[in-house]
Design a protein around this motif. Structure first.
Motif, PDB file in Angstrom:
ATOM      1  N   ASP A  92      -4.261  36.002  36.334  1.00 35.70           N
ATOM      2  CA  ASP A  92      -4.427  34.753  36.113  1.00 35.70           C
ATOM      3  C   ASP A  92      -4.874  34.040  37.272  1.00 35.70           C
ATOM      4  OD1 ASP A  92      -4.413  32.283  34.581  1.00 35.70           O
ATOM      5  OD2 ASP A  92      -2.478  31.763  35.248  1.00 35.70           O
ATOM      6  N   ARG A  93      -4.360  34.691  38.448  1.00 34.86           N
ATOM      7  CA  ARG A  93      -4.932  33.830  39.730  1.00 34.86           C
ATOM      8  C   ARG A  93      -6.071  34.675  40.542  1.00 34.86           C
ATOM      9  NH1 ARG A  93       0.035  30.498  41.296  1.00 34.86           N
ATOM     10  NH2 ARG A  93      -1.140  30.158  43.108  1.00 34.86           N
ATOM     11  N   VAL A  94      -6.126  35.824  40.784  1.00 37.69           N
ATOM     12  CA  VAL A  94      -7.143  36.458  41.618  1.00 37.69           C
ATOM     13  C   VAL A  94      -7.818  37.333  40.678  1.00 37.69           C
ATOM     14  CG1 VAL A  94      -5.487  36.759  43.272  1.00 37.69           C
ATOM     15  CG2 VAL A  94      -5.576  38.304  41.895  1.00 37.69           C
ATOM     16  N   GLY A  95      -7.925  37.433  39.496  1.00 42.75           N
ATOM     17  CA  GLY A  95      -8.719  38.168  38.579  1.00 42.75           C
ATOM     18  C   GLY A  95      -8.321  39.358  38.448  1.00 42.75           C
ATOM     19  N   LEU A  96      -8.881  40.192  37.146  1.00 41.45           N
ATOM     20  CA  LEU A  96      -8.636  41.359  36.620  1.00 41.45           C
ATOM     21  C   LEU A  96      -8.971  42.469  37.622  1.00 41.45           C
ATOM     22  CD1 LEU A  96      -7.637  43.016  34.351  1.00 41.45           C
ATOM     23  CD2 LEU A  96      -9.969  43.359  33.525  1.00 41.45           C
ATOM     24  N   GLY A  97      -9.858  42.560  38.348  1.00 41.80           N
ATOM     25  CA  GLY A  97     -10.164  43.706  39.144  1.00 41.80           C
ATOM     26  C   GLY A  97      -9.360  43.641  40.449  1.00 41.80           C
ATOM     27  N   LEU A  98      -9.101  42.797  41.136  1.00 45.40           N
ATOM     28  CA  LEU A  98      -8.250  42.605  42.297  1.00 45.40           C
ATOM     29  C   LEU A  98      -6.868  42.817  42.046  1.00 45.40           C
ATOM     30  CD1 LEU A  98      -9.813  39.624  44.510  1.00 45.40           C
ATOM     31  CD2 LEU A  98     -10.046  42.149  44.420  1.00 45.40           C
ATOM     32  N   ALA A  99      -6.429  42.252  41.001  1.00 49.46           N
ATOM     33  CA  ALA A  99      -4.911  42.263  40.526  1.00 49.46           C
ATOM     34  C   ALA A  99      -4.651  43.937  39.957  1.00 49.46           C
ATOM     35  CB  ALA A  99      -4.630  41.513  39.172  1.00 49.46           C
ATOM     36  N   VAL A 100      -5.538  44.460  39.323  1.00 49.94           N
ATOM     37  CA  VAL A 100      -5.348  45.754  39.145  1.00 49.94           C
ATOM     38  C   VAL A 100      -5.397  46.941  40.275  1.00 49.94           C
ATOM     39  CG1 VAL A 100      -6.176  48.105  37.606  1.00 49.94           C
ATOM     40  CG2 VAL A 100      -6.084  45.779  36.829  1.00 49.94           C
ATOM     41  N   THR A 101      -6.245  46.543  41.289  1.00 52.28           N
ATOM     42  CA  THR A 101      -6.533  47.425  42.434  1.00 52.28           C
ATOM     43  C   THR A 101      -5.066  47.580  43.285  1.00 52.28           C
ATOM     44  OG1 THR A 101      -8.755  47.050  42.522  1.00 52.28           O
ATOM     45  CG2 THR A 101      -7.788  47.662  44.587  1.00 52.28           C
ATOM     46  N   LEU A 102      -4.775  46.036  43.304  1.00 54.14           N
ATOM     47  CA  LEU A 102      -3.327  45.956  44.252  1.00 54.14           C
ATOM     48  C   LEU A 102      -2.301  46.606  43.458  1.00 54.14           C
ATOM     49  CD1 LEU A 102      -3.840  42.110  45.213  1.00 54.14           C
ATOM     50  CD2 LEU A 102      -4.053  44.133  46.646  1.00 54.14           C
ATOM     51  N   GLU A 103      -2.158  46.605  42.044  1.00 62.58           N
ATOM     52  CA  GLU A 103      -1.213  47.134  41.350  1.00 62.58           C
ATOM     53  C   GLU A 103      -1.257  48.834  41.515  1.00 62.58           C
ATOM     54  OE1 GLU A 103       0.604  47.363  36.853  1.00 62.58           O
ATOM     55  OE2 GLU A 103      -1.514  47.544  37.180  1.00 62.58           O
ATOM     56  N   PHE A 104      -2.293  49.251  41.560  1.00 64.39           N
ATOM     57  CA  PHE A 104      -2.644  51.027  41.700  1.00 64.39           C
ATOM     58  C   PHE A 104      -2.053  51.343  43.087  1.00 64.39           C
ATOM     59  CE2 PHE A 104      -5.025  54.644  42.249  1.00 64.39           C
ATOM     60  CZ  PHE A 104      -4.897  55.033  41.006  1.00 64.39           C
ATOM     61  N   LEU A 105      -1.762  50.412  44.063  1.00 59.52           N
ATOM     62  CA  LEU A 105      -1.238  51.181  45.339  1.00 59.52           C
ATOM     63  C   LEU A 105       0.235  51.379  45.067  1.00 59.52           C
ATOM     64  CD1 LEU A 105      -2.303  48.019  47.737  1.00 59.52           C
ATOM     65  CD2 LEU A 105      -3.177  50.148  47.739  1.00 59.52           C
ATOM     66  N   GLY A 106       0.697  51.070  43.824  1.00 55.57           N
ATOM     67  CA  GLY A 106       2.275  51.410  43.576  1.00 55.57           C
ATOM     68  C   GLY A 106       2.188  53.181  43.530  1.00 55.57           C
ATOM     69  N   PRO A 107       1.263  53.675  42.515  1.00 57.01           N
ATOM     70  CA  PRO A 107       1.528  55.162  42.380  1.00 57.01           C
ATOM     71  C   PRO A 107       0.656  55.772  43.550  1.00 57.01           C
ATOM     72  CG  PRO A 107      -0.067  53.938  40.923  1.00 57.01           C
ATOM     73  CD  PRO A 107       0.708  52.965  41.346  1.00 57.01           C
ATOM     74  N   LEU A 108      -0.254  55.436  44.109  1.00 58.80           N
ATOM     75  CA  LEU A 108      -0.797  56.088  45.175  1.00 58.80           C
ATOM     76  C   LEU A 108       0.060  55.991  46.375  1.00 58.80           C
ATOM     77  CD1 LEU A 108      -3.326  56.903  46.842  1.00 58.80           C
ATOM     78  CD2 LEU A 108      -3.750  54.538  47.564  1.00 58.80           C
ATOM     79  N   THR A 109       1.130  54.916  46.495  1.00 59.73           N
ATOM     80  CA  THR A 109       2.146  55.211  47.781  1.00 59.73           C
ATOM     81  C   THR A 109       2.944  56.388  47.288  1.00 59.73           C
ATOM     82  OG1 THR A 109       1.843  52.761  48.046  1.00 59.73           O
ATOM     83  CG2 THR A 109       3.940  54.116  48.920  1.00 59.73           C
ATOM     84  N   LEU A 151       3.713  43.000  44.148  1.00 58.00           N
ATOM     85  CA  LEU A 151       5.057  43.125  43.487  1.00 58.00           C
ATOM     86  C   LEU A 151       4.624  44.004  42.047  1.00 58.00           C
ATOM     87  CD1 LEU A 151       8.014  42.467  42.886  1.00 58.00           C
ATOM     88  CD2 LEU A 151       7.109  40.274  41.592  1.00 58.00           C
ATOM     89  N   ALA A 152       3.707  44.064  41.550  1.00 51.86           N
ATOM     90  CA  ALA A 152       3.327  44.611  40.506  1.00 51.86           C
ATOM     91  C   ALA A 152       3.249  46.246  40.853  1.00 51.86           C
ATOM     92  CB  ALA A 152       2.140  44.563  39.716  1.00 51.86           C
ATOM     93  N   ALA A 153       2.945  46.373  42.167  1.00 54.98           N
ATOM     94  CA  ALA A 153       2.782  47.746  42.640  1.00 54.98           C
ATOM     95  C   ALA A 153       4.183  48.248  42.918  1.00 54.98           C
ATOM     96  CB  ALA A 153       1.748  47.616  44.004  1.00 54.98           C
ATOM     97  N   VAL A 154       4.750  47.532  43.398  1.00 52.83           N
ATOM     98  CA  VAL A 154       6.214  47.887  43.829  1.00 52.83           C
ATOM     99  C   VAL A 154       6.905  48.454  42.414  1.00 52.83           C
ATOM    100  CG1 VAL A 154       8.541  47.277  44.790  1.00 52.83           C
ATOM    101  CG2 VAL A 154       6.535  46.695  45.917  1.00 52.83           C
ATOM    102  N   CYS A 155       6.554  47.728  41.358  1.00 51.01           N
ATOM    103  CA  CYS A 155       7.184  47.832  40.003  1.00 51.01           C
ATOM    104  C   CYS A 155       6.783  48.994  39.578  1.00 51.01           C
ATOM    105  CB  CYS A 155       7.123  46.914  39.327  1.00 51.01           C
ATOM    106  SG  CYS A 155       8.001  45.092  39.654  1.00 51.01           S
ATOM    107  N   TRP A 156       5.440  49.506  39.741  1.00 49.45           N
ATOM    108  CA  TRP A 156       4.879  50.772  39.186  1.00 49.45           C
ATOM    109  C   TRP A 156       5.395  51.842  40.000  1.00 49.45           C
ATOM    110  CZ3 TRP A 156      -1.204  51.584  38.263  1.00 49.45           C
ATOM    111  CH2 TRP A 156      -1.308  52.509  37.351  1.00 49.45           C
ATOM    112  N   ALA A 157       5.684  51.711  40.960  1.00 53.21           N
ATOM    113  CA  ALA A 157       5.966  52.813  41.871  1.00 53.21           C
ATOM    114  C   ALA A 157       7.497  52.977  41.594  1.00 53.21           C
ATOM    115  CB  ALA A 157       5.993  52.579  43.694  1.00 53.21           C
ATOM    116  N   SER A 158       8.218  52.168  41.186  1.00 51.42           N
ATOM    117  CA  SER A 158       9.860  52.144  40.590  1.00 51.42           C
ATOM    118  C   SER A 158       9.735  52.571  39.411  1.00 51.42           C
ATOM    119  CB  SER A 158      10.401  50.886  40.734  1.00 51.42           C
ATOM    120  OG  SER A 158      10.325  50.113  42.182  1.00 51.42           O
ATOM    121  N   TYR A 159       8.698  52.342  38.478  1.00 50.92           N
ATOM    122  CA  TYR A 159       8.699  52.653  37.194  1.00 50.92           C
ATOM    123  C   TYR A 159       8.552  54.514  37.077  1.00 50.92           C
ATOM    124  CZ  TYR A 159       6.599  53.338  32.504  1.00 50.92           C
ATOM    125  OH  TYR A 159       6.296  53.644  31.150  1.00 50.92           O
TER     126      TYR A 159
END
Length: 297
Positions: A92-109, A151-159
Motif C-alpha cells: 500500500d505504501r511503496v508498491g508491489l515490486g519493492l515490497a515483494v523484493t524486500l520481503e524476498f530478503l527473508g528466504p535469501l538470508t 518486517l515481512a522478510a523477517v516473518c518469511w524467514a521465521s516462517y
C-alpha cells in the motif's frame, strides 16, 4: 521414458510460471480493495480463504495435537498473520515490486546464513548493496513502507524455520492447516469491526477474495504439483524471479513504474539468490544397491 520425463518437466515449469503470476496478480488485485477496506481487510479475507483451502487439504486432527505440537503451530500462526499484514501494508505504501523484493530478503538470508562459502558471501554483499540502493535517502522515500517490507522478510524467514519444526512434529500438512485456521480465527474480530465501520462493496470483497484464491490457494496447490516434477534447485531458482514478476505486474496492472536504479537493485537481489541456488553443491549420490529383480523394471 525420456519424452515422458521431458513432458513432466515442462508441466512443472509451466506450473511454476502460472503460480508465480497468480501470486503477484492476486496481490495486485488485493491492492485495488485498499481504498475501501484497507490492507487489514484484504489480509483478513485472505486468511479466511487460506484457512478454508488448507483445512480441506490438510484435514488436521486438532484435538489429537499435543502441547508439544501446538507450541510451534501457535508461533507459526503469529508469523503467518504478521507476514501477510506487513506485506500488504508495505504494498500500500511503496508498491508491489519493492515490497515483494524486500520481503524476498527473508528466504535469501536463510539460504545464505548457514553457508561459509565465498560465493555465498559475495551473494550476500550483492543483495545487501541492492537493499541499500532501494532504501537510499530521498525526499519521497517511504521508510515506514520499507520497514514493513523488511518486517515481512523477517516473518518469511521465521516462517521457513518454523515450518521445518512443525513438519517434524506434526504429520503432513496438518500443522500448516492448523496455523492457517488459528490465524483466520484471530482475524474474525477484525472482519466484524471492518464490516461494521467500513462496509465492503461487492467489488472490494471480490478483489479481496481473488487475492486469497490467487495468492494463497493456487500457489499452495501448484507447489505440491511442481515439487513432484521439478528438482528443488530449479524450484528455488525460479522462486528468485518473483520480485521481477511482482515489479512487472505492478507496472502493467497498477501503473507502479520503477526507475533504472530500482530495477538494478531488484536485479542484484534476484541475481544473488540465483547464484546462491546454482552454486549449491549437489547432494551426495546414494550408495549403490544390488540390482532389483527383473519383474520390478
Amino acid at each position: 521414458m525420456r519424452p515422458r520425463a521431458a513432458g513432466r518437466r515442462f508441466a512443472g515449469v509451466a506450473t511454476m510460471v502460472g503460480s508465480g503470476l497468480c501470486n503477484q496478480t492476486g496481490a495486485a488485485l488485493g491492492s485495488l480493495a485498499f481504498p475501501v477496506i484497507g490492507p487489514v481487510g484484504v489480509v483478513a479475507v485472505r486468511q479466511y480463504v487460506a484457512a478454508a483451502v488448507l483445512l480441506a487439504v490438510g484435514r488436521p486432527r486438532l484435538r489429537a495435537l499435543t502441547w508439544y505440537q501446538w507450541r510451534p503451530v501457535m508461533a507459526l500462526t503469529a508469523v503467518f498473520a504478521t507476514m501477510n499484514l506487513s506485506l500488504y501494508s508495505a504494498i500500500d505504501r511503496v508498491g508491489l515490486g519493492l515490497a515483494v523484493t524486500l520481503e524476498f530478503l527473508g528466504p535469501l538470508t536463510v539460504a545464505l546464513a548457514a553457508s561459509r562459502r565465498r560465493t555465498d558471501l559475495c551473494c550476500a554483499v550483492a543483495a545487501g548493496a541492492g537493499v541499500v540502493v532501494l532504501m537510499r535517502p530521498q525526499p519521497s522515500a517511504d521508510y515506514v513502507g520499507m520497514g514493513l517490507g523488511l518486517l515481512a522478510a523477517v516473518c518469511w524467514a521465521s516462517y521457513i524455520l518454523l515450518n521445518r519444526t512443525v513438519g517434524r512434529r506434526v504429520p503432513g500438512a496438518q500443522g500448516s492447516a492448523a496455523a492457517a485456521a488459528l490465524s483466520a480465527v484471530l482475524f474474525l474480530p477484525v472482519g466484524v469491526v471492518l464490516a461494521a465501520h467500513r462496509p465492503p462493496t461487492a467489488g472490494a470483497l471480490g478483489y479481496a477474495v481473488a487475492a486469497g484464491v490467487l495468492s494463497s490457494a493456487v500457489p499452495y496447490l501448484a507447489d505440491l504439483v511442481t515439487l513432484r516434477r521439478v528438482p528443488a534447485p530449479a524450484f528455488g531458482l525460479f522462486m528468485s524471479v518473483n520480485p521481477v514478476l511482482a515489479a512487472v505486474v505492478g507496472w502493467l496492472g497498477l501503473g507502479q513504474g520503477l526507475d533504472r536504479t530500482e530495477w538494478s537493485a531488484i536485479g542484484a537481489i534476484v541475481a544473488a539468490n540465483a547464484v546462491a541456488v546454482l552454486a549449491r553443491p549437489a547432494p551426495p549420490a546414494p550408495q549403490a544397491r544390488s540390482p532389483r529383480p527383473a519383474a520390478d523394471s
